[in-house]
Scaffold this active site. Structure first.
Site, PDB file in Angstrom:
ATOM      1  N   LYS A   1       0.171  30.782  15.670  1.00  0.00           N
ATOM      2  CA  LYS A   1      -1.046  31.542  15.712  1.00  0.00           C
ATOM      3  C   LYS A   1      -0.547  32.544  16.831  1.00  0.00           C
ATOM      4  CE  LYS A   1      -5.110  31.543  14.457  1.00  0.00           C
ATOM      5  NZ  LYS A   1      -5.718  31.110  12.998  1.00  0.00           N
TER       6      LYS A   1
HETATM    7  N1  GLU Z   1      -5.968  32.820  10.102  1.00  0.00           N
HETATM    8  C1  GLU Z   1      -6.313  31.921   8.944  1.00  0.00           C
HETATM    9  C2  GLU Z   1      -6.360  30.513   9.594  1.00  0.00           C
HETATM   10  O1  GLU Z   1      -6.628  30.374  10.381  1.00  0.00           O
HETATM   11  C3  GLU Z   1      -5.119  32.173   7.931  1.00  0.00           C
HETATM   12  C4  GLU Z   1      -3.794  31.723   8.420  1.00  0.00           C
HETATM   13  C5  GLU Z   1      -2.838  32.214   7.216  1.00  0.00           C
HETATM   14  O2  GLU Z   1      -2.934  32.630   6.170  1.00  0.00           O
HETATM   15  O3  GLU Z   1      -1.554  31.984   7.673  1.00  0.00           O
HETATM   16  O4  GLU Z   1      -6.110  29.684   8.702  1.00  0.00           O
END
Ligand code: GLU
Length: 478
Positions: free
Chosen positions: A109
């Site tokens: 993240k």
């Molecule tokens: N930000 C989104 C999540 O928390 C998508 C993450 C992604 O597609 O890699 O799942």
């Protein structure tokens, strides 16, 4: 903030507590529990961008929780609330989420501590490109190692800038487009990615309501039709979930909570109209005089059948959990219920469909986009017309029958037209997402219903995810 919230663990501690609760019921080899729980690395970068005549310094993060599978995957968030604890919690959730929905990624993240509303588009592009440069030069953006995506405060536009920045730095990488997902369709994206997380919430609820026992466990009955739903946050996820559930499943959106207050109407709100109003006025205030509630958070405690927190983490916490009346909560946001609140709600019998499953639609469709980028071809391109010509064979036969039987038999309405059409990319994406959400729910509910020591879906979700991560470590010889 009242005294009880001060006792609340941090977001990362909260995720760890939930993890601990699940591993206590598992039989992992010594040491593996710790290896899975800890965050492998967090990169913190401070960089300057010259804006409006002076240098502005920004702080960004990219945290890698687990590399049991690579690339690692997870969004990049733009918010003033971004900090190391938060990105580490969110990266951990990505590991478990990817394992639960069987997307072949580890968890990561990122975040930039910024209020995007304070900058114009040109400034945001310069800031984003510089952040992307800092991450890409350390392989923290890379099609094979680390693939970001949108999150709170970012969207297709930012992902297109990141993809372009990476391509400029890696001019001979034929897979450059796969370095980030959530791109606009004209820049290597995939149909249906913007709606994906909200669509996933809808598919999750549809699957939940297919299981009468589960519906009963939440003290509910029947189908989604007519269910009263309160949504917190009408951003990308909340908006799409509310829109699909009200337009396609007959649910009633009775409450919408936003930053500046809430709207509440037992007869149901017009989601599209509220969304338009927020886009024009920046909040819900003034939408309709009667249903406006200034203390928006209090609406989390209103009577309803389903509560969908789709905004920030920690909104249901020690200070309000015992007053939350919804018998069913589906966590469209990451971490909206703290570990303490989770205990209170579990004891009260509230059924919670946990974040790592409920909001996995985004990363699922990201996976499809990544595969599309690596295969350099749109889904359905090879088979669509071939499918149509095979369907035509059947139609021709049916038409022959039609002629032969005269008035005794005829094809219904637009059957021919509907049957003939081969699936396009959007239909294939939705079908893949629906299948993923159904399979993951069934894996979770199997643990929930077959183990006496598991009384909630969150613990079941952790057990399924951790078992898969552990199996992958084991296969590596760790
Ligand atoms: N930000 C989104 C999540 O928390 C998508 C993450 C992604 O597609 O890699 O799942």
């Amino acid at each position: 903030m009242d005294g009880s919230i001060a006792n609340e663990p941090s977001f990362r501690e909260s995720v760890d507590l939930m993890f601990n609760h699940a591993v206590a019921l598992m039989d992992l080899p010594p040491g593996l529990e710790d290896k899975i729980r800890v965050c492998n690395s967090t990169y913190v970068v401070r960089f300057g961008v010259k804006l409006r005549g002076s240098i502005h310094t920004f702080t960004g993060y990219r945290s890698v929780h687990s590399e049991h599978m690579e690339p690692v995957k997870g969004g990049i968030r733009y918010s003033m609330g971004v900090n190391q604890d938060e990105v580490e919690a969110l990266a951990a959730l990505m590991t478990y989420k990817c394992a639960l929905v069987e997307t072949p990624f580890g968890g990561s993240k990122g975040g930039l501590c910024i209020d995007p509303r304070e900058y114009d588009e040109d400034e945001l592009e310069r800031i984003t490109r510089r952040f992307a440069y800092e991450l890409a030069k350390r392989d923290l953006i890379d099609p094979a190692q680390n693939v970001p995506a949108p999150d709170m405060g970012t969207g297709e536009r930012e992902m297109a800038w990141i993809a372009d920045q990476y391509a400029r730095m890696n001019t001979t990488d034929i897979n450059a487009k796969a370095c980030v997902t959530g791109k606009p369709p004209h820049a290597g994206g995939i149909q249906g990615r913007v709606e994906a997380t909200g669509r996933g919430v809808q598919y999750a609820l549809q699957e939940f309501f297919r299981h009468a026992d589960d519906v009963k466990a939440a003290n509910l009955s029947g189908t989604l039709d007519g269910k009263r739903i309160i949504v917190q946050g009408l951003g990308n996820v909340g908006y799409h979930a509310a829109k699909f559930l009200s337009e396609e499943d007959g649910a009633k959106i009775t409450g919408i909570i936003e930053r500046d207050g809430a709207l509440f109407d037992e007869d149901g709100l017009d989601v599209a109209a509220v969304h338009d109003w927020i886009a024009k006025h920046g909040g819900v205030k003034g939408f309709s005089a009667s249903g406006y509630v200034e203390n928006g958070a209090s609406v989390l405690e209103n009577d309803c059948d389903i509560l969908i927190p789709a905004a920030l983490e920690g909104v249901i916490n020690l200070s309000n959990a015992d007053r939350v009346k919804a018998p069913l909560i589906i966590e469209a946001a990451n971490g909206p219920v703290t570990a303490g609140a989770d205990d209170i709600l579990r004891k009260k019998g509230t059924v919670i469909i946990p974040d790592m499953y409920a909001n996995a639609g985004g990363v699922t469709v990201s996976y499809f986009e990544w595969v599309k980028n690596l295969s350099h071809i749109r889904f359905g391109r090879m088979q669509r017309r071939q499918e149509e010509s095979r369907h035509m064979l059947i139609i021709n036969e049916l038409e022959r029958l039609d002629e032969h039987l005269g008035d005794a038999w005829s094809m219904t309405g637009n059957f021919k037209e509907k049957y003939l059409r081969g699936a396009d990319e959007l239909e294939l994406v939705r079908s893949g997402l629906d299948d993923t959400m159904r399979a993951a729910y069934q894996a979770m509910r199997h643990v929930w219903h077959t183990r006496d020591d598991v009384s909630d879906l969150r613990t079941a979700a952790y057990i399924v995810a951790i078992e898969r991560v552990a199996a992958s470590y084991k296969a590596k010889g760790l």
